[in-house]
Design an enzyme around this catalytic site. Structure first.
Site, PDB file in Angstrom:
ATOM      1  N   THR A 169       5.060   0.812   6.094  1.00 14.94           N
ATOM      2  CA  THR A 169       3.645   0.481   6.275  1.00 14.94           C
ATOM      3  C   THR A 169       3.021   1.437   7.280  1.00 14.94           C
ATOM      4  OG1 THR A 169       2.033  -1.174   7.039  1.00 14.94           O
ATOM      5  CG2 THR A 169       4.230  -1.310   7.994  1.00 14.94           C
ATOM      6  N   ILE A 170       1.838   1.922   6.948  1.00 15.68           N
ATOM      7  CA  ILE A 170       1.132   2.782   7.905  1.00 15.68           C
ATOM      8  C   ILE A 170       0.627   1.974   9.088  1.00 15.68           C
ATOM      9  CG2 ILE A 170       0.433   4.409   6.106  1.00 15.68           C
ATOM     10  CD1 ILE A 170      -2.448   3.256   6.428  1.00 15.68           C
ATOM     11  N   ASP A 171       0.543   0.643   8.925  1.00 16.78           N
ATOM     12  CA  ASP A 171       0.000  -0.205   9.988  1.00 16.78           C
ATOM     13  C   ASP A 171       0.953  -0.370  11.158  1.00 16.78           C
ATOM     14  OD1 ASP A 171      -2.412  -0.720   8.657  1.00 16.78           O
ATOM     15  OD2 ASP A 171      -1.501  -2.329   7.490  1.00 16.78           O
ATOM     16  N   ASN A 180       5.298  -6.247   5.599  1.00 19.23           N
ATOM     17  CA  ASN A 180       5.501  -7.648   5.979  1.00 19.23           C
ATOM     18  C   ASN A 180       5.653  -8.557   4.771  1.00 19.23           C
ATOM     19  OD1 ASN A 180       3.545  -6.100   7.712  1.00 19.23           O
ATOM     20  ND2 ASN A 180       4.063  -7.710   9.167  1.00 19.23           N
ATOM     21  N   GLY A 220      -6.351  -1.184   9.960  1.00 18.10           N
ATOM     22  CA  GLY A 220      -5.669  -2.052  10.909  1.00 18.10           C
ATOM     23  C   GLY A 220      -6.363  -3.389  10.959  1.00 18.10           C
ATOM     24  N   ARG A 221      -5.832  -4.376  10.226  1.00 20.49           N
ATOM     25  CA  ARG A 221      -6.495  -5.675  10.124  1.00 20.49           C
ATOM     26  C   ARG A 221      -6.375  -6.448  11.426  1.00 20.49           C
ATOM     27  NH1 ARG A 221      -3.419  -7.664   6.624  1.00 20.49           N
ATOM     28  NH2 ARG A 221      -4.485  -6.996   4.731  1.00 20.49           N
ATOM     29  N   GLY A 259       0.814  -1.212   0.000  1.00 23.92           N
ATOM     30  CA  GLY A 259       0.000   0.000   0.000  1.00 23.92           C
ATOM     31  C   GLY A 259       0.844   1.256   0.000  1.00 23.92           C
TER      32      GLY A 259
END
Length: 407
Positions: free
Chosen positions: A141-143, A113, A188-189, A13
């Site tokens: 990653t923004i996560d 990841n 946010g999964r 992303g």
């Protein structure tokens, strides 16, 4: 030491800072006096021999500055999972043949990841087949869910956008006398870092968000209703992660709201805020609405974190230098110093300790009640959103740089 040319690609992303990282990689290549090629659309560009020469465009310092402040992925991106070498050796032979064609001996892959899975496979193949290519991963990653690093480039800017947006939503809600509930769904999964960052919206004049729900803690309809009943706010703002789960482990958005899976098998989620909205609207009968920030939080560069952008440049440059020193199968990371004032140093991790793993929000950052975050999280997160870049504009709109794709 490696003496050939560089290649770099971006994956996953887009963010407000991934191009700043690219800027750092280019700076590192120039520092070593090497040519650098960009793979178009991630590893797919490498597979398809689709490269662009980055040297001429970014020998111009104005273009480098524009690149640093341009959101999304300048080189394009992909979500492609390399197959195991045993099942498709031809694809690996093709990749390294394309490297050899341009005398590329250093490949930097910027991603999260799943992108580190690509770094793992390519570096292992190069070692096993005596290929003179160093493969280095640089995080993005923004996560903020990558192992081996205190935080990830892109998270600080996204956190700043989320906190700012939630603050503005709260101002909008507060103008009405009627009671209301607004639910804000944040990316946010399985890791709630970005939703947790909404806490930074709180100020002396606003206590919103009043409730914060992360995927790390199960949430039942009964607990949700109870938490709302016990909240004194007239105009409530609730922050929820897209991946909040029920006590039995199912995504709160329920199976009917799932939007399929990506190439890595991850559920594409949508609708957790809508589910919360429907539960609360039915129970309380008051004005209730849900807002999904969706892709807005990924590339909101008009109010990016200067800390994030500067660190992104540094870690990209460090990745290029590590590759030039002959290092391979590593991924760069940040280590925070244990001092009064915020500072970091850049470290190297074995990519096998990072790829395909997920760093979730630890217990110390989540309140025991499961509906808020702790002061310790605020201290962790606040430095990452500090500072604002000087934005170049044209006709009142931020000016960006874009790659001209040949058709």
């Amino acid at each position: 030491m490696s003496y050939g040319n560089f290649a770099v690609a971006q994956s996953g992303g887009p963010t407000a800072a991934i191009n700043a990282t690219l800027c750092g990689v280019i700076e590192g290549a120039f520092l070593k006096g090497r040519k650098i090629y960009g793979g178009i659309n991630g590893i797919l560009g490498v597979i398809n021999d689709n490269f662009t020469d980055l040297n001429v465009t970014f020998s111009n310092l104005d273009n480098m500055q524009l690149l640093k402040n341009t959101p999304s992925a300048y080189l394009g991106s992909c979500r492609y999972k390399l197959p195991p070498v045993e099942s498709n050796p031809e694809i690996y032979e093709n990749i390294f043949a394309n490297f050899e064609k341009r005398n590329i001996t250093m490949f930097i892959y910027i991603g999260g990841n799943d992108s580190m899975d690509t770094v793992t496979k390519l570096s292992a193949y190069a070692k096993e087949h005596n290929k003179n290519v160093c493969v280095v991963g640089v995080p993005k990653t923004i996560d903020n869910d990558l192992m081996g690093t205190d935080h990830t480039p892109g998270f600080g800017s996204a956190a700043k956008f989320v906190a700012t947006t939630v603050s503005e939503i709260a101002r909008d809600c507060a103008v009405y006398a009627d009671k209301s509930i607004t639910i804000v769904e944040i990316m946010g999964r399985n890791a709630g870092w970005l939703t947790a960052a909404s806490v930074l919206a709180r100020s002396k004049t606003s206590s919103a968000p009043h409730l914060i729900y992360l995927p790390e803690r199960p949430l039942s309809a009964e607990k949700l209703i109870s938490d709302v009943e016990n909240c004194p706010a007239r105009n409530m703002v609730i922050a929820v992660s897209e991946g909040i789960k029920t006590p039995d482990g199912n995504y709160f958005s329920n199976m009917e709201c799932l939007a399929g899976h990506d190439e890595f098998g991850h559920a594409q989620l949508s609708g957790s805020a809508r589910v919360v909205e429907n539960i609360l609207k039915e129970h309380f009968g008051r004005k209730t609405r849900s807002i999904e920030l969706n892709v807005l939080q990924r590339c909101g560069s008009h109010f990016a974190s200067l800390c994030d952008l500067n660190e992104s440049v540094k870690i990209g440059k460090a990745g290029a230098i590590s590759a030039s020193e002959g290092k391979s199968g590593i991924v760069m990371g940040f280590e925070r110093s244990n001092t009064k004032y915020y500072s970091t140093k850049i470290i190297e991790n074995e990519v096998c300790d990072v790829a395909n793993l997920e760093k979730t929000v630890p217990d110390k950052f989540i309140s025991p009640c499961g509906k808020d975050v702790t002061e310790e999280f605020i201290k962790y997160c606040k430095p990452l959103i500090m500072g604002e870049p000087i934005i170049t504009t044209k006709d009142g709109i931020p000016k960006h740089i874009a790659l001209k794709i040949k058709k």
